[in-house]
Design a protein around this motif. Structure first.
Motif: not given
Length: 321
Positions: A61-63, A123-127, A181-184, A186-190
């Motif tokens: 999915x990340x690829x 199938x990930x609305x945020x992405x 996608x990795x379920x991290x 919010x802090x890690x995503x930022x």
């Protein structure tokens, strides 16, 4: 993913993905390194088989994000070349030069539509929202560049905002998508987003320097393509702070080659090039700091990838092409 039913459209869409013309693949490299950098320590209770299968699915999915990002990037290059009436790209004839404007625009549209299909499959609305916003930013940045008032052309804030839209938004939001996608958290995503944003800005600032100083074969002795197109970038903006009289030259425009020479003369006397390099170095160190702030991990892949991401921040600012 870029195969089309109609042969002419297929060869246009595949044009910049062929061996030897595929570019540095800088963005997918960053994204796959970010995916590995976010691997966390494995809980001992988890079974190897279940973990392996989950890990493979997440990696696929990340690829997919890395592939989508490269398609969006190439689509924007195809459209930019039409807008700029460019003859070459990556050392060969640009697609619009070889196959005409109409097919180049359609090939760009086709790549964007393929990217949308691939996005929907995640199938990930945020992405989906993040990467749809990137396409909006690319259009906004290009429009900002085309429709500047005199004050906007001479504003560093306006220039940096436009640069974020045109260059940094794609890599920053894609890095954030990798983390989501990795379920991290919010802090890690930022932190992933901050890495991409600062890396993208550093990359473009060095591009602006190379437009004036490039000495490698592919660039010639500074291609000066931006200033000849009337685009004012960071080195000239910094030079203008030292020599306010340069503002009059910029306002006259650069259709007259004499004005280009006068601007270059002021640039040479100023700290414009050095201050742009310094600003790029600041953004590079902010990108490195974002990686250093990621939660600790004992995963060997993650440790190596984090080192590589930090190393890339230095490569971006020391490159010569």
């Amino acid at each position: 993913m870029v195969v089309a039913e109609v042969p002419k459209l297929a060869s246009a869409a595949e044009y910049f993905f062929k061996m030897g013309v595929e570019g540095k693949r800088f963005r997918p490299t960053v994204l796959l390194l970010m995916a590995s950098a976010l691997k966390m320590s494995i809980p001992e209770s988890a079974t190897d088989t279940a973990l392996n299968s989950l890990s493979k699915e997440l990696r696929a999915r990340q690829q997919c994000i890395a592939e989508i990002t490269e398609m969006i990037h190439v689509a924007s290059l195809l459209h930019d070349d039409v807008l700029d009436d460019a003859d070459t790209r990556r050392g060969i004839g640009s697609l619009n030069f070889v196959m005409g404007n109409k097919l180049a625009v359609l090939a760009g549209d086709f790549l964007l539509s393929r990217a949308c299909v691939a996005l929907a499959s995640l199938k990930n609305t945020e992405v989906v929202t993040l990467l749809a916003t990137v396409v909006e930013h690319l259009v906004t940045g290009e429009t900002m560049q085309m429709t500047t008032s005199s004050d906007q052309r001479c504003s560093m804030d306006y220039y940096l905002q436009k640069t974020y839209y045109k260059t940094a938004s794609l890599i920053s939001n894609s890095c954030k998508a990798i983390a989501l996608l990795a379920g991290q958290t919010a802090e890690v995503s930022v932190l992933a987003y901050d890495y991409g944003r600062n890396l993208g800005l550093a990359y473009q600032l060095i591009d602006d320097v190379l437009d004036f100083t490039g000495t490698c074969a592919s660039l010639g002795k500074g291609s000066l393509s931006d200033i000849r197109h009337g685009i004012v970038t960071a080195p000239i903006l910094f030079a203008m702070e030292e020599f306010p009289q340069l503002r009059m030259v910029v306002d006259k425009g650069f259709e007259d080659p004499d004005n280009v020479d006068i601007a270059l003369d002021y640039l040479g006397k100023s700290q414009g090039i050095q201050r742009t390099k310094d600003l790029a170095a600041e953004h590079a160190s902010l990108a490195a700091a974002a990686v250093d702030s990621l939660p600790p991990t004992n995963n060997e892949d993650a440790i190596i990838s984090r080192r590589a991401l930090v190393d890339l921040t230095q490569r971006v600012i020391s490159r010569t092409k």
